[in-house]
Scaffold this motif. Structure first.
Motif, mmCIF file in Angstrom:
data_model
loop_
_atom_site.group_PDB
_atom_site.id
_atom_site.type_symbol
_atom_site.label_atom_id
_atom_site.label_comp_id
_atom_site.label_asym_id
_atom_site.label_seq_id
_atom_site.Cartn_x
_atom_site.Cartn_y
_atom_site.Cartn_z
ATOM 1 N N GLY B 73 0.835 -1.207 0.000
ATOM 2 C CA GLY B 73 0.000 0.000 0.000
ATOM 3 C C GLY B 73 0.861 1.244 0.000
ATOM 4 N N TYR B 74 1.909 1.176 0.799
ATOM 5 C CA TYR B 74 2.831 2.298 0.889
ATOM 6 C C TYR B 74 3.476 2.542 -0.478
ATOM 7 N N LEU B 75 3.886 1.451 -1.128
ATOM 8 C CA LEU B 75 4.538 1.548 -2.436
ATOM 9 C C LEU B 75 3.600 2.155 -3.468
ATOM 10 N N GLN B 76 2.357 1.683 -3.468
ATOM 11 C CA GLN B 76 1.378 2.175 -4.441
ATOM 12 C C GLN B 76 1.126 3.674 -4.232
ATOM 13 N N SER B 77 0.954 4.059 -2.941
ATOM 14 C CA SER B 77 0.702 5.475 -2.647
ATOM 15 C C SER B 77 1.894 6.325 -3.053
ATOM 16 N N TYR B 78 3.072 5.824 -2.758
ATOM 17 C CA TYR B 78 4.293 6.552 -3.058
ATOM 18 C C TYR B 78 4.403 6.821 -4.551
ATOM 19 N N ILE B 79 4.188 5.783 -5.333
ATOM 20 C CA ILE B 79 4.303 5.908 -6.798
ATOM 21 C C ILE B 79 3.212 6.825 -7.358
ATOM 22 N N SER B 80 1.985 6.619 -6.869
ATOM 23 C CA SER B 80 0.865 7.430 -7.371
ATOM 24 C C SER B 80 1.097 8.905 -7.077
ATOM 25 N N ASN B 81 1.517 9.204 -5.840
ATOM 26 C CA ASN B 81 1.749 10.605 -5.471
ATOM 27 C C ASN B 81 2.853 11.224 -6.320
ATOM 28 N N SER B 93 6.029 1.730 -12.734
ATOM 29 C CA SER B 93 5.501 0.456 -12.256
ATOM 30 C C SER B 93 6.595 -0.335 -11.548
ATOM 31 N N VAL B 94 6.146 -1.207 -10.648
ATOM 32 C CA VAL B 94 7.071 -2.112 -9.971
ATOM 33 C C VAL B 94 6.565 -3.532 -10.193
ATOM 34 N N SER B 105 1.617 3.476 -11.350
ATOM 35 C CA SER B 105 1.146 4.853 -11.154
ATOM 36 C C SER B 105 -0.295 5.019 -11.643
ATOM 37 N N GLN B 106 -0.695 4.205 -12.595
ATOM 38 C CA GLN B 106 -2.097 4.219 -13.048
ATOM 39 C C GLN B 106 -2.782 3.040 -12.371
ATOM 40 N N ILE B 107 -3.637 3.345 -11.424
ATOM 41 C CA ILE B 107 -4.276 2.291 -10.622
ATOM 42 C C ILE B 107 -4.963 1.263 -11.520
ATOM 43 N N GLN B 158 9.998 0.238 -13.372
ATOM 44 C CA GLN B 158 9.859 0.792 -14.723
ATOM 45 C C GLN B 158 9.407 2.248 -14.590
ATOM 46 N N THR B 159 10.232 3.145 -15.126
ATOM 47 C CA THR B 159 9.827 4.561 -15.100
ATOM 48 C C THR B 159 9.754 5.055 -16.538
ATOM 49 N N ALA B 160 8.749 5.856 -16.804
ATOM 50 C CA ALA B 160 8.626 6.416 -18.167
ATOM 51 C C ALA B 160 8.282 7.888 -18.058
ATOM 52 N N PHE B 161 9.082 8.690 -18.751
ATOM 53 C CA PHE B 161 8.855 10.144 -18.735
ATOM 54 C C PHE B 161 8.569 10.637 -20.156
ATOM 55 N N ASP B 162 7.931 11.771 -20.192
ATOM 56 C CA ASP B 162 7.617 12.400 -21.481
ATOM 57 C C ASP B 162 8.929 12.801 -22.167
ATOM 58 N N ALA B 163 9.119 12.340 -23.407
ATOM 59 C CA ALA B 163 10.362 12.663 -24.129
ATOM 60 C C ALA B 163 10.177 13.847 -25.073
ATOM 61 N N GLU B 164 8.984 14.449 -25.038
ATOM 62 C CA GLU B 164 8.738 15.566 -25.966
ATOM 63 C C GLU B 164 9.651 16.760 -25.667
ATOM 64 N N PRO B 165 9.896 17.092 -24.378
ATOM 65 C CA PRO B 165 10.849 18.185 -24.109
ATOM 66 C C PRO B 165 12.242 17.888 -24.671
ATOM 67 N N LEU B 166 12.599 16.620 -24.654
ATOM 68 C CA LEU B 166 13.891 16.217 -25.230
ATOM 69 C C LEU B 166 13.900 16.503 -26.726
ATOM 70 N N ARG B 167 12.792 16.148 -27.379
ATOM 71 C CA ARG B 167 12.706 16.400 -28.825
ATOM 72 C C ARG B 167 12.687 17.900 -29.104
ATOM 73 N N GLN B 168 12.044 18.630 -28.205
ATOM 74 C CA GLN B 168 11.982 20.083 -28.386
ATOM 75 C C GLN B 168 13.389 20.676 -28.302
ATOM 76 N N ALA B 169 14.158 20.161 -27.352
ATOM 77 C CA ALA B 169 15.543 20.646 -27.196
ATOM 78 C C ALA B 169 16.351 20.340 -28.453
ATOM 79 N N ILE B 170 16.167 19.129 -28.983
ATOM 80 C CA ILE B 170 16.889 18.748 -30.209
ATOM 81 C C ILE B 170 16.427 19.601 -31.378
ATOM 82 N N ARG B 171 15.105 19.844 -31.418
ATOM 83 C CA ARG B 171 14.540 20.672 -32.501
ATOM 84 C C ARG B 171 15.164 22.069 -32.468
ATOM 85 N N ASN B 172 15.226 22.640 -31.261
ATOM 86 C CA ASN B 172 15.791 23.989 -31.117
ATOM 87 C C ASN B 172 17.235 24.024 -31.607
#
Lengths: 293, 489
Positions: B73-81, B93-94, B105-107, B158-172
Motif C-alpha cells: 500500500g505504501y509503495l502504491q501510494s508513493y508511486i501514485s503521489n 511500475s514495480v 502509477s495508473q491504478i 519501470q519509469t517512463a517520462f515524457d520525451a517531448e521536451p527532449l525532442r523540443q531541445a533537439i529541434r531547437n
C-alpha cells in the motif's frame, strides 16, 4: 552564364532544403535502446534453506552485505539459501526455535544469553583483519566533542544499538558506569543509526562495533574508548537443524582461503565482518569478557 | 563542344562546393554530437531518477518479503503521489521477480487491463533505457531498472517520462545550427564571390583589352598595373602588341615592294609593244621634220606638216601617260573604281601585243556595273597580270574574253578567259604559290598570280580558276562596299 548560375543556385537551394528536411526527420527520430540480449535464467528447483540474521543493520544494508554470502552458499551446497530478516534480535532466536530458519547470524550477547535455553549451537565465527575471531565495542564521539575517556561520559547523552547487542550492554557490565550516570540513553535498531545521530550532535557519545566506527572515521567519528576483545558474532544452528545442512554450511565457509585470488575476489562484496574468513566456534568461546581500555 | 565556364565560375564552383561540404560535415558532426549528448544526458537523468526511486522500492519489497511491515500500500501510494506531482511522468511500475505487478502509477493498470509497455522481467543487471514513440502516450523515455541487493534480484522498476521536451531541445538545436550554418555559408560564399571577382577582375580587364585591340587602329588603352601573374601576362601582351604593330608595318612595306616590283616587271614586258607604239608616230614626226627642213620657208608645207607632228607627239604623250599611270607608285587609297574603265585602260596598254599575235579580244562589259570601293592601282595590276598570262598562253589567232557582271546585290564578278594551252590538273593547285611559273627564265617572276591573289583577298574578294581542256577562266568576285580593314590600308 547568368542562367547557369541561377540554375545552379536554385538547384543548390532545392537540394539544401530537401537535405534539411530529410535531416530534420532523421534527427527528430530519437528512438533508442541500450537493451542487451537478455540472459535466460535457469529455474532452480533445489530446496530452499532460510538463513536468519539479527537486525543489526537496516534491511537494505543487510541484503547488500549478506546476500552475496547466501549466493556463495547456494553455489557451494545443494541448497538454495535465502535471507530471512527480523524486526528484532529476539525474533531471530524465535525463527531458529520455530525452525523457520536453519541457521542464523546472531549477536554475541544474545547468543550468550539464549544458547542453552533455546538449544542453539554456534558453528562458525568470523575472523577480524588480524585473523582473530574477535571484535571490540567502542565508544564514539563527534569530531568536536570534548569527551576524552570514560570519565567525561557522565551526564552525557548516550546512543546505543539494539538492547540485545553486545555493544549496548558491554558498557554497563564491564565498566564502572551505570545507566544513571548519563543524562539520557536511547536505543536504536542499527549500529549505523547510532553513528549518524552522534555525528549530527543529537547525542554526545555512542557505542558501536569497532568495524562500524572505523567505517565512519573519515566523517570525523572519534573512538575514545574500546572494550577488551569480544568473541565474534557467531553463526548459529538449532539442535533440530538437519546436520547435513549444518555440515554443508561449515564446509563451504571453512573452505574459503583468502590466500587464493578467487576467494579474495569472492569476498569483496560481502559484509566487512565476513571478509576475513571464518573459524569453527565453540560454546566455551562465548563467555563475557571483562574490562576495556 | 564543352560548355564555357569562367575562371570565377570555376573558383566559385570548386571552392564553394568544398566549403559547403566542409561546413555541412562540421555542422552535422556538431549537431550529431550535441544531439547525442542531450539524449545521453536524458538517459542518465532517467536512470538516476529510477535509481533514487529504487531504494525506497527495494526497501518496500524487502520489508514485504520478510513480513516486516505492510508495504504494498505504501509503495502504491508513493508511486501514485510521485506521478501526480510530476507532470513529465507517463507511468511508473514495480514488478516482482516472478513478473507480478506490485504497483503502478495508473491504478487501472493493476487490474491487468493495461496498454502500457510490459517491463523487462529478468536477465539484466544494468538499467535498460529506451526512447520510443508509444501509440497512445507519444514519445517517451522508459527505464527498466533492475531491483537488486547484494546480487538478489527483486524485480524491476519501470519509469517512463515524457520525451517531448527532449525532442523540443533537439529541434531547437537543429534550427539554431541550421540557421547559423546557412548564414555562415551565405557569408562565406559572398566573401568567396567577392574575392574570386577581385582575383579575376585583372584577368577580365586583360581579356577586354585583348578584345578591344584593333590591329588597324591601335589606340592607347593602358592596362592597370598589377604586381602578380596577371600583371606579368599584361606586360607580355603589351610587348606582343608592339611586336605585332612593328611586324605589320614591315609586312605592309614588303607587300608594297612586291606589288611595285611586279608592276615594274609588267612594264618591262610591255616595253617592246610600247616602243613600237612610240616608234610609228616617231617615224612620222621624223619624216615631217625632214620635209620641213627642206621647205623651211614654205608656209604651205609648215601648215601641212606641223599639225601632223603635233598629232604624233600627242599620240606619244598619251602612250607615255598611260604607262606612267600604270607604273606610278602611289599611296594606296580606296575610292570608287569603275571596273570597266580599268579594263579598257589595261587593254589599251596591251593593244600592241594583242595585235602582234593577232589575238581577238572580246570584251563583254556590263554597262550597269556599279562602282566598287577599291584601290585602282592594285586592280589594274591584277588585270594586267591576268591579261599578260592570257596573252602568253594563247597562240596566234587565239581568243581572249573579258566579261563583267553583277554578282548578287553586294558583289561584282570579273571573268578573264582564254583558249590557250590550259592548266594541267597537276599544277592547278600550285599556280597561286609565290615564284611558281611555267614560263621560260626571264619571261616571268612567278609572282603575278600570287600577288593577284593577295590583292583580291585584301579587297575581301575571291579568285577562282577553272581549266577545261585548252580553255582557262579566272573568275574574280569583289565586294561593292568595302566592309573590312585589310593589310593594304
Amino acid at each position: 552564364m547568368r542562367k547557369t548560375f541561377i540554375f545552379f543556385g536554385l538547384s543548390l537551394a532545392g537540394f539544401f532544403i530537401l537535405s534539411l528536411s530529410l535531416l530534420y526527420s532523421g534527427f527528430m527520430d530519437i528512438s533508442f535502446s541500450n537493451a542487451e540480449t537478455a540472459v535466460t535464467q535457469i529455474q532452480d528447483k533445489r530446496p530452499v534453506v532460510y538463513f536468519g540474521v539479527v537486525s543489526r543493520y537496516s534491511p537494505h544494508l543487510l541484503y547488500e552485505g549478506y546476500q552475496p554470502l547466501m549466493d556463495y552458499l547456494s553455489g557451494e551446497t545443494p541448497y538454495r539459501f535465502r535471507l530471512r530478516l527480523s524486526r528484532t534480535y529476539r525474533e531471530t532466536i524465535e525463527q531458529l526455535t520455530r525452525g523457520e530458519v536453519a541457521a542464523a547470524f546472531l549477536g554475541t550477547y544474545i547468543y550468550i544469553q539464549n544458547h542453552q535455553e533455546k538449544n542453539l549451537r554456534c558453528i562458525l565465527k568470523p575472523l577480524n583483519k588480524q585473523g582473530l575471531p574477535f571484535f571490540n565495542s567502542v565508544i564514539i564521539t563527534g569530531p568536536n566533542s570534548r569527551i576524552r575517556g570514560l570519565a567525561d561520559l557522565k551526564e552525557k547523552r548516550l546512543a546505543l544499538p539494539s538492547p540485545y547487542s553486545y555493544s549496548a550492554n558491554w558498557l554497563f557490565k564491564e565498566t564502572n558506569l551505570n545507566r544513571s550516570d548519563f543524562d539520557s540513553i536511547r536505543y536504536f535498531d542499527f549500529h549505523n543509526t547510532v553513528v549518524y545521530r552522534v555525528l549530527k550532535g543529537d547525542f554526545d557519545a555512542g557505542v558501536v562495533k569497532d568495524r562500524v566506527a572505523e567505517k565512519f572515521s573519515g566523517a570525523g567519528i572519534r573512538i575514545v574508548y574500546q572494550s577488551a576483545p569480544i568473541p565474534a558474532s557467531p553463526i548459529v544452528v538449532h539442535k533440530n537443524t538437519p546436520p547435513e545442512i549444518t555440515r554443508a554450511i561449515i564446509n563451504a565457509l571453512l573452505k574459503i582461503n583468502l590466500r587464493q585470488k578467487q576467494y579474495k575476489k569472492l569476498v569483496q562484496n560481502w559484509d566487512a565482518e565476513f571478509q576475513n574468513g571464518f573459524t569453527p566456534a565453540f560454546d566455551k568461546d562465548y563467555i563475557a569478557p571483562k574490562g576495556g581500555k | 563542344m564543352r560548355r564555357f565556364i569562367s575562371l570565377k565560375g570555376r573558383i566559385l564552383l570548386s571552392f564553394g562546393s568544398l566549403i559547403i561540404l566542409l561546413m555541412l560535415i562540421i555542422s552535422l558532426s556538431v549537431l550529431y554530437q550535441w544531439r547525442k549528448l542531450i539524449i545521453e544526458d536524458q538517459i542518465k537523468n532517467s536512470e538516476a531518477i529510477a535509481q533514487s526511486f529504487s531504494f525506497s522500492v527495494l526497501d518496500a519489497l524487502i520489508y514485504h518479503e520478510n513480513g516486516l511491515q505492510e508495504s504494498e500500500g505504501y509503495l502504491q501510494s508513493y508511486i501514485s503521489n510521485y506521478a501526480q506531482q510530476n507532470a513529465r511522468v507517463k507511468y511508473i511500475s514495480v514488478t516482482d521477480a516472478q513478473g507480478n505487478l506490485k504497483a503502478h502509477s495508473q491504478i487501472s493498470a493493476l487490474s491487468g487491463q493495461s496498454h502500457f509497455p510490459a517491463p523487462i522481467i529478468s536477465g539484466f543487471d544494468k538499467p535498460v533505457t529506451a526512447i520510443f514513440k508509444h501509440p497512445d502516450l507519444g514519445w517517451i523515455i522508459e527505464t527498466n531498472f533492475p531491483l537488486r541487493t547484494g546480487g538478489k534480484y527483486w524485480g524491476v522498476l519501470q519509469t517512463a517520462f515524457d520525451a517531448e521536451p527532449l525532442r523540443q531541445a533537439i529541434r531547437n538545436i537543429f534550427f539554431l545550427l541550421s540557421g547559423l550554418t546557412t548564414i555562415s555559408l551565405c557569408f562565406v560564399l559572398l566573401l568567396l564571390f567577392y574575392f574570386a571577382g577581385k582575383l579575376t577582375s585583372s584577368l577580365s580587364a586583360l581579356v577586354k583589352n585583348m578584345d578591344r585591340y584593333d590591329l588597324q587602329n591601335p589606340i592607347e588603352d593602358p592596362l592597370p598595373v598589377i604586381h602578380d601573374e596577371t600583371g606579368f601576362l599584361m606586360r607580355r601582351f603589351e610587348e606582343l602588341k608592339n611586336r605585332l604593330h612593328t611586324s605589320r608595318q614591315k609586312l605592309i612595306s614588303a607587300q608594297k615592294q612586291i606589288y611595285q616590283a611586279e608592276k615594274l616587271a609588267s612594264v618591262g614586258r610591255l616595253a617592246s609593244g610600247v616602243a613600237h607604239e612610240i616608234n610609228n608616230p616617231l617615224n612620222g614626226i621624223k619624216n615631217c621634220v625632214y620635209v620641213l627642213q627642206r621647205h623651211a620657208d614654205d608656209p604651205g608645207q609648215r601648215a601641212k606638216y606641223l599639225p601632223l607632228i603635233d598629232e604624233g607627239l600627242t599620240h606619244i604623250e598619251t602612250i607615255v601617260h598611260k604607262l606612267l599611270n600604270f607604273s606610278r607608285q602611289e599611296r594606296t587609297k580606296f575610292r570608287p573604281v569603275n571596273m570597266n574603265k580599268e579594263i579598257e585602260l589595261v587593254c589599251s596598254l596591251l593593244e600592241y601585243r594583242l595585235n602582234e599575235k593577232q589575238i581577238r579580244l572580246k570584251t563583254v562589259l556590263d554597262p550597269e556595273l556599279p562602282e566598287i570601293e577599291a584601290d585602282a592601282q592594285l586592280i589594274q595590276e591584277v588585270l594586267m597580270n591576268l591579261l599578260i598570262n592570257a596573252v602568253d598562253a594563247v597562240g596566234k589567232d587565239g581568243n581572249i574574253r573579258i566579261g563583267t557582271r553583277k554578282f548578287g546585290t553586294e558583289k561584282i564578278e570579273l571573268e578573264v578567259s582564254d583558249d590557250g594551252a590550259g592548266i594541267s590538273k597537276k599544277i592547278i593547285d600550285k599556280i597561286f604559290d609565290p615564284f611558281f611559273t611555267t614560263k621560260e627564265e626571264g619571261q616571268g617572276t612567278g609572282l603575278g598570280l600570287s600577288v593577284s591573289l593577295g590583292i583580291v583577298e585584301a579587297h575581301n574578294g575571291q579568285i577562282n580558276v577553272k581549266s577545261d581542256g585548252p580553255s582557262t577562266s579566272f573568275i574574280i568576285q569583289l565586294p561593292i562596299k568595302r566592309h573590312h580593314e585589310s593589310i593594304i590600308d
